[in-house]
Motif scaffolding. Structure first.
Motif, PDB file in Angstrom:
ATOM      1  N   ARG A  28       1.066  -1.110   0.124  1.00  0.00           N
ATOM      2  CA  ARG A  28      -0.177   0.165  -0.059  1.00  0.00           C
ATOM      3  C   ARG A  28       0.859   0.995  -0.331  1.00  0.00           C
ATOM      4  O   ARG A  28       0.276   2.125  -0.832  1.00  0.00           O
ATOM      5  N   GLU A  29       1.893   1.011   1.178  1.00  0.00           N
ATOM      6  CA  GLU A  29       2.773   2.215   0.999  1.00  0.00           C
ATOM      7  C   GLU A  29       3.088   2.310  -0.513  1.00  0.00           C
ATOM      8  O   GLU A  29       4.904   3.040  -0.606  1.00  0.00           O
ATOM      9  N   GLU A  30       3.729   1.799  -1.372  1.00  0.00           N
ATOM     10  CA  GLU A  30       4.745   1.202  -2.153  1.00  0.00           C
ATOM     11  C   GLU A  30       5.939   1.062  -1.793  1.00  0.00           C
ATOM     12  O   GLU A  30       6.656   1.701  -2.851  1.00  0.00           O
ATOM     13  N   SER A  31       6.283   0.544  -1.077  1.00  0.00           N
ATOM     14  CA  SER A  31       7.963   0.010  -0.465  1.00  0.00           C
ATOM     15  C   SER A  31       8.151  -1.185  -1.066  1.00  0.00           C
ATOM     16  O   SER A  31       8.169  -2.001  -0.884  1.00  0.00           O
ATOM     17  N   TRP A  32       7.946  -0.647  -2.477  1.00  0.00           N
ATOM     18  CA  TRP A  32       8.575  -2.629  -3.381  1.00  0.00           C
ATOM     19  C   TRP A  32       9.701  -2.748  -2.960  1.00  0.00           C
ATOM     20  O   TRP A  32       9.759  -4.347  -2.434  1.00  0.00           O
ATOM     21  N   ASP A  33      11.054  -2.032  -2.265  1.00  0.00           N
ATOM     22  CA  ASP A  33      12.083  -2.778  -2.150  1.00  0.00           C
ATOM     23  C   ASP A  33      12.190  -3.186  -0.661  1.00  0.00           C
ATOM     24  O   ASP A  33      12.417  -4.798  -0.340  1.00  0.00           O
ATOM     25  N   ARG A  34      11.403  -2.889   0.082  1.00  0.00           N
ATOM     26  CA  ARG A  34      11.584  -3.401   1.441  1.00  0.00           C
ATOM     27  C   ARG A  34      10.329  -4.914   1.357  1.00  0.00           C
ATOM     28  O   ARG A  34      10.541  -5.075   2.291  1.00  0.00           O
ATOM     29  N   LEU A  35       9.280  -4.887   0.797  1.00  0.00           N
ATOM     30  CA  LEU A  35       8.204  -5.778   0.683  1.00  0.00           C
ATOM     31  C   LEU A  35       9.513  -6.892  -0.056  1.00  0.00           C
ATOM     32  O   LEU A  35       8.966  -8.070  -0.011  1.00  0.00           O
ATOM     33  N   LEU A  36       9.783  -7.103  -1.206  1.00  0.00           N
ATOM     34  CA  LEU A  36      10.869  -8.044  -1.231  1.00  0.00           C
ATOM     35  C   LEU A  36      11.593  -8.167  -0.421  1.00  0.00           C
ATOM     36  O   LEU A  36      11.359  -9.487  -0.519  1.00  0.00           O
ATOM     37  N   GLU A  37      12.362  -7.755   0.471  1.00  0.00           N
ATOM     38  CA  GLU A  37      13.089  -8.071   1.536  1.00  0.00           C
ATOM     39  C   GLU A  37      12.027  -8.381   2.949  1.00  0.00           C
ATOM     40  O   GLU A  37      12.746  -9.726   3.323  1.00  0.00           O
ATOM     41  N   ALA A  38      10.494  -8.407   2.803  1.00  0.00           N
ATOM     42  CA  ALA A  38       9.930  -9.565   4.082  1.00  0.00           C
ATOM     43  C   ALA A  38       9.530 -10.759   3.712  1.00  0.00           C
ATOM     44  O   ALA A  38       8.986 -10.520   4.392  1.00  0.00           O
ATOM     45  N   MET A  39       9.156 -10.776   2.055  1.00  0.00           N
ATOM     46  CA  MET A  39       8.694 -12.169   1.822  1.00  0.00           C
ATOM     47  C   MET A  39       9.364 -13.254   1.813  1.00  0.00           C
ATOM     48  O   MET A  39       8.722 -14.137   3.058  1.00  0.00           O
ATOM     49  N   PRO A  40      10.782 -13.367   2.294  1.00  0.00           N
ATOM     50  CA  PRO A  40      10.964 -14.829   3.596  1.00  0.00           C
ATOM     51  C   PRO A  40      10.276 -14.585   4.759  1.00  0.00           C
ATOM     52  O   PRO A  40       9.799 -16.426   5.119  1.00  0.00           O
ATOM     53  N   ALA A  41       9.935 -13.917   5.253  1.00  0.00           N
ATOM     54  CA  ALA A  41       9.270 -13.788   6.754  1.00  0.00           C
ATOM     55  C   ALA A  41       8.253 -14.857   6.154  1.00  0.00           C
ATOM     56  O   ALA A  41       7.172 -15.318   6.808  1.00  0.00           O
ATOM     57  N   GLN A  42       7.147 -14.060   5.352  1.00  0.00           N
ATOM     58  CA  GLN A  42       6.037 -14.796   4.687  1.00  0.00           C
ATOM     59  C   GLN A  42       6.169 -16.417   4.551  1.00  0.00           C
ATOM     60  O   GLN A  42       5.444 -17.496   4.562  1.00  0.00           O
ATOM     61  N   ARG A  43       6.871 -16.394   3.407  1.00  0.00           N
ATOM     62  CA  ARG A  43       7.577 -18.284   2.743  1.00  0.00           C
ATOM     63  C   ARG A  43       7.695 -19.062   4.024  1.00  0.00           C
ATOM     64  O   ARG A  43       7.344 -19.777   4.689  1.00  0.00           O
ATOM     65  N   ALA A  44       8.061 -18.238   4.895  1.00  0.00           N
ATOM     66  CA  ALA A  44       8.532 -18.605   6.603  1.00  0.00           C
ATOM     67  C   ALA A  44       7.291 -19.545   7.608  1.00  0.00           C
ATOM     68  O   ALA A  44       7.386 -20.493   7.328  1.00  0.00           O
ATOM     69  N   ALA A  45       6.651 -18.142   7.158  1.00  0.00           N
ATOM     70  CA  ALA A  45       5.409 -18.378   8.253  1.00  0.00           C
ATOM     71  C   ALA A  45       4.247 -19.948   7.369  1.00  0.00           C
ATOM     72  O   ALA A  45       4.074 -20.517   8.163  1.00  0.00           O
ATOM     73  N   PHE A  46       4.721 -19.171   6.082  1.00  0.00           N
ATOM     74  CA  PHE A  46       3.847 -20.485   5.860  1.00  0.00           C
ATOM     75  C   PHE A  46       4.374 -21.910   5.837  1.00  0.00           C
ATOM     76  O   PHE A  46       3.722 -23.172   5.616  1.00  0.00           O
ATOM     77  N   ALA A  47       5.693 -22.023   5.818  1.00  0.00           N
ATOM     78  CA  ALA A  47       6.534 -23.441   5.622  1.00  0.00           C
ATOM     79  C   ALA A  47       6.366 -23.745   7.023  1.00  0.00           C
ATOM     80  O   ALA A  47       6.294 -25.238   7.496  1.00  0.00           O
ATOM     81  N   ARG A  48       6.010 -23.148   8.259  1.00  0.00           N
ATOM     82  CA  ARG A  48       6.338 -23.516   9.479  1.00  0.00           C
ATOM     83  C   ARG A  48       4.554 -24.522   9.762  1.00  0.00           C
ATOM     84  O   ARG A  48       4.330 -25.452  10.443  1.00  0.00           O
ATOM     85  N   LEU A  49       3.557 -23.010   9.154  1.00  0.00           N
ATOM     86  CA  LEU A  49       1.698 -23.817   9.217  1.00  0.00           C
ATOM     87  C   LEU A  49       1.830 -24.618   8.250  1.00  0.00           C
ATOM     88  O   LEU A  49       1.499 -26.024   8.684  1.00  0.00           O
ATOM     89  N   GLN A  50       2.361 -25.502   6.940  1.00  0.00           N
ATOM     90  CA  GLN A  50       2.646 -26.039   6.254  1.00  0.00           C
ATOM     91  C   GLN A  50       3.118 -27.439   7.580  1.00  0.00           C
ATOM     92  O   GLN A  50       2.604 -28.925   6.997  1.00  0.00           O
TER      93      GLN A  50
END
Length: 113
Positions: A28-50
């Motif tokens: 929403r802030e269009e902070s694309w570089d920070r978004l790309l840096e934060a994506m691994p946290a989502q993937r890790a949370a998803f992997a833990r959930l799986q």
């Protein structure tokens, strides 16, 4: 399913939702570089959930889990929409740069500069 396993499952889904909402906030802030840096946290949370089991949940846990999943899905839908818009914007910019370079080469050839 034991209480601690149910709690772990809910905590895992809550963690995934939190990571997804963080990405959505950055989109929403269009902070694309920070978004790309934060994506691994989502993937890790998803992997833990799986990795956690999903058998024998009581009705209350099922309802809580359902709400968390629905919130995560809604956030993901908006996130994907914003990412696709950003992708289209970047693509347009790159095409314009390419056209500018091509036009510059044509001018150089035409005027010998």
């Amino acid at each position: 399913m034991a209480v601690s396993e149910s709690e772990d499952l809910l905590a895992g889904q809550a963690s995934l939702l939190e990571a997804t909402l963080a990405l959505l906030h950055l989109a929403r802030e269009e902070s694309w570089d920070r978004l790309l840096e934060a994506m691994p946290a989502q993937r890790a949370a998803f992997a833990r959930l799986q990795a956690s089991g999903v058998g024998g949940l009581d009705a209350s846990t099922q309802d809580s889990l359902k709400r968390l999943i629905e919130q995560t899905e809604a956030a993901n839908e908006e996130l994907v929409t914003r990412l696709l818009a950003w992708q289209n914007e970047v693509s347009t910019i790159l095409q314009e740069i390419d056209m500018t370079r091509a036009n510059g080469k044509k001018i150089s050839r035409a005027y010998g500069a």
